[in-house]
Design an enzyme around this catalytic site. Structure first.
Site, PDB file in Angstrom:
ATOM      1  N   GLY A 185      33.370  36.356  37.099  1.00  0.00           N
ATOM      2  CA  GLY A 185      33.635  34.926  36.972  1.00  0.00           C
ATOM      3  C   GLY A 185      35.023  34.656  36.419  1.00  0.00           C
ATOM      4  O   GLY A 185      35.988  35.383  36.684  1.00  0.00           O
ATOM      5  N   SER A 186      35.130  33.629  35.606  1.00  0.00           N
ATOM      6  CA  SER A 186      36.448  33.158  35.165  1.00  0.00           C
ATOM      7  C   SER A 186      37.160  34.108  34.217  1.00  0.00           C
ATOM      8  O   SER A 186      38.355  33.931  33.963  1.00  0.00           O
ATOM      9  CB  SER A 186      36.314  31.778  34.513  1.00  0.00           C
ATOM     10  OG  SER A 186      35.965  30.810  35.480  1.00  0.00           O
ATOM     11  N   THR A 187      36.473  35.115  33.671  1.00  0.00           N
ATOM     12  CA  THR A 187      37.215  36.095  32.870  1.00  0.00           C
ATOM     13  C   THR A 187      38.237  36.826  33.745  1.00  0.00           C
ATOM     14  O   THR A 187      39.252  37.306  33.245  1.00  0.00           O
ATOM     15  CB  THR A 187      36.277  37.119  32.212  1.00  0.00           C
ATOM     16  OG1 THR A 187      35.520  37.805  33.217  1.00  0.00           O
ATOM     17  CG2 THR A 187      35.324  36.431  31.241  1.00  0.00           C
ATOM     18  N   PHE A 188      37.985  36.885  35.067  1.00  0.00           N
ATOM     19  CA  PHE A 188      38.919  37.550  35.975  1.00  0.00           C
ATOM     20  C   PHE A 188      40.206  36.745  36.146  1.00  0.00           C
ATOM     21  O   PHE A 188      41.211  37.272  36.624  1.00  0.00           O
ATOM     22  CB  PHE A 188      38.264  37.779  37.343  1.00  0.00           C
ATOM     23  CG  PHE A 188      39.058  38.664  38.258  1.00  0.00           C
ATOM     24  CD1 PHE A 188      39.023  40.039  38.124  1.00  0.00           C
ATOM     25  CD2 PHE A 188      39.867  38.114  39.247  1.00  0.00           C
ATOM     26  CE1 PHE A 188      39.782  40.863  38.951  1.00  0.00           C
ATOM     27  CE2 PHE A 188      40.630  38.924  40.088  1.00  0.00           C
ATOM     28  CZ  PHE A 188      40.576  40.303  39.937  1.00  0.00           C
ATOM     29  N   LYS A 189      40.193  35.478  35.741  1.00  0.00           N
ATOM     30  CA  LYS A 189      41.412  34.672  35.825  1.00  0.00           C
ATOM     31  C   LYS A 189      42.532  35.265  34.972  1.00  0.00           C
ATOM     32  O   LYS A 189      43.712  34.984  35.221  1.00  0.00           O
ATOM     33  CB  LYS A 189      41.118  33.231  35.416  1.00  0.00           C
ATOM     34  CG  LYS A 189      40.265  32.481  36.438  1.00  0.00           C
ATOM     35  CD  LYS A 189      39.838  31.117  35.936  1.00  0.00           C
ATOM     36  CE  LYS A 189      38.935  30.414  36.967  1.00  0.00           C
ATOM     37  NZ  LYS A 189      38.369  29.152  36.468  1.00  0.00           N
TER      38      LYS A 189
END
Length: 537
Positions: A267-271
């Site tokens: 999810g957004s941790t990959f941003k």
């Protein structure tokens, strides 16, 4: 000799040669593989009563071989109770502390008739005395007639941090999503990892709901097999014909180490990876404005992407800075950023952090599942991959390595769980030295990412992780999982100006918050507990 006899002799000769080749293949070529196969119960029966070395956490023995009066001689006990004899020597009991056994189960694993796992498997050469470091010890034991003794493994785990991580995942109220563990508590299904950024030392490694290894280590083969099958389920070889039958695996599959063996949508941790790729390109800074509308039309399709809850990234504009995009976790701006950078740039950055095995196979010493970034993405799939969806998958330890590298000025350290190995006479056989495995980002990029991650905690989605007087840097994530509730994540480190710990929290399918779960709501408060445990030790 007539033709029939010659043919018979030839067939007999071929059969003899085939038998000789087959025997040679099994007894010599395949010998090591067969001996080390977890399904080889003869090996287990031969070694089940060995005086294996201890597994130690901060001076406390969490796995020991205790002398018993049975045909095997020694019983493996996890979190054994202790007494002190008249000479002041610590004596281990076959009775154990169940809560402590569960606390460290994701580290120790088990050793029994059904096989071995965790450190019991991947530290076996030391624990079983088979290591080349112990050749003189084995020779001495042979000459004196003493049973072979294994070396002890001292881990990097810090008890207070491990306890805080386990407690963070404990259910505070009854819920259908809360899974029972043998320690009498119920837990959310998930994992927490804490790593020291400057060295790679693993300070905590928790996978819940956890299990008690002691029944699996029982010297009663039937008891051991049933305990194992009740954890793994009837589909495992040897578990389908028990009486009474085992109908399903234990809730939450406790033997699957969710911190290192299972991959999930990050999810957004990959941003953080996408932002790093942008900064490393030299074409972006934290203040560069990105296109981030409320709704993004995906190229080559009639599909669109929206932000969490359908919100706007900036209520006053379709543009937003890279720093503010990370702060509010804007999907549309990061999706467009990924498309603009291209899949090669995002993939290279992911691989620089260790995805796809680009930094080599990670072993702590247990093998860590390889995190994945897909290949040959078209624009719509790249848009989703750039926000940690599509077919991007990562282990919690991998996302801890991402934050730890950023915290460590851009340098990634190899994570490790074994600190010191000691011979039975307590002499040191080996000490793990911190090892650099690459620099995924420059120090300049690491500093910019740190400032952006601090903004996420101070003003954005990770505010529940704020600690008075401590600068915390983080990114939360809420990852869609097909038709199930979303996974929730937190990855970050503290103090941001002098990092002592990088923490990842992963809660599968939202825990007891279900569809309403977010990384900020569920995972961030858990991370705060773990960070405080590190800072207060």
């Amino acid at each position: 000799m007539n033709t029939a006899v010659r043919r018979l002799a030839l067939v007999a000769m071929v059969m003899c040669v085939a038998l000789m080749v087959s025997s040679t293949w099994v007894q010599f070529v395949k010998a090591d593989e067969l001996n080390n196969d977890g399904r080889n119960t003869r090996t287990m029966y031969r070694t089940i009563g060995d005086a294996r070395g201890s597994i130690v956490v901060a001076g406390t023995t969490v796995a020991a071989s205790v002398a018993v009066d049975d045909p095997y001689g020694f019983q493996r006990v996890y979190a054994p109770n202790t007494t002190v004899d008249s000479s002041g020597k610590t004596v281990y009991s076959t009775e154990s502390d169940t809560a402590q056994a569960v606390l460290y189960s994701s580290i120790t694993g088990f050793f029994g008739f059904s096989g071995r796992a965790g450190l019991e498997k991947y530290g076996d050469e030391y624990l079983s005395s088979e290591s080349n470091h112990l050749v003189f010890t084995r020779l001495r034991d042979l000459l004196t007639g003493q049973p072979p003794q294994g070396a002890s493994i001292e881990t990097t785990i810090v008890p207070e941090v491990q306890e805080a991580a386990m407690a963070a995942l404990r259910c505070e109220r009854a819920s259908a999503r809360c899974l029972p563990a043998p320690d009498g508590h119920s837990y959310l299904e998930g994992a927490i990892v804490a790593v020291e950024p400057s060295t790679g030392k693993i300070l905590a490694l928790v996978s819940t709901p956890g299990f008690d290894p002691n029944p699996v280590a029982s010297h009663g083969a039937a008891t051991s097999t049933r305990a194992y099958c009740e954890l793994e389920g009837p589909s495992v070889p040897g578990c389908g014909n028990l009486d009474p039958p085992v109908t399903a695996p234990a809730a939450g599959l406790p033997l699957r180490n969710k911190a290192i063996s299972e991959r999930y949508f990050p999810g957004s941790t990959f941003k953080l990876v996408t932002a790093a790729a942008a900064l490393e390109s030299g074409r972006y800074s934290s203040e560069t404005m990105l296109y981030g509308p409320r709704v993004l039309d995906l190229p080559q399709t009639n599909r669109t992407m929206t932000n969490y809850g359908g919100s706007a990234c900036d209520p006053h504009s379709d543009e937003i800075s890279l720093a503010n995009s990370l702060k509010v976790s804007c999907n549309t701006s990061f999706a467009q950023l990924g498309i603009d950078l291209g899949d090669d740039a995002i993939r290279r950055q992911a691989q620089a952090f260790g995805f796809d095995g680009a930094r080599g196979e990670v072993r702590i010493p247990m093998p860590v599942a390889r995190s994945q970034f897909p290949e040959d993405l078209d624009a719509p799939h790249l848009a989703y991959a750039s926000i940690g969806q599509d077919s991007v998958q990562a282990t919690p330890l991998q996302m801890a390595m991402v934050s730890a590298a950023i915290a460590n000025n851009g340098t990634m350290m190899k994570p490790y769980l074994i600190d010191t190995v000691r011979a039975p006479n307590l002499s040191v056989l080996s000490v793990t030295r911190p090892t650099e495995i690459g620099a995924p980002v420059s120090s300049s990029t690491a500093h910019q990412l740190t400032s952006m991650m601090e903004l996420v905690v101070n003003e954005g989605s990770a505010t529940p992780a704020r600690i008075p007087g401590v600068r915390v840097a983080a990114k939360t994530g809420t990852a869609q999982d097909s038709n199930r509730s979303p996974h929730v994540w937190f990855t970050g480190f503290a103090p941001a100006d002098n990092p002592q710990v990088a923490v990842v929290v992963f809660v599968k399918n939202g825990g007891d918050s279900g569809d309403a779960a977010t990384g900020g709501k569920v995972a961030a408060p858990m991370a705060k507990q773990v960070i405080e445990a590190v800072l207060n030790r």
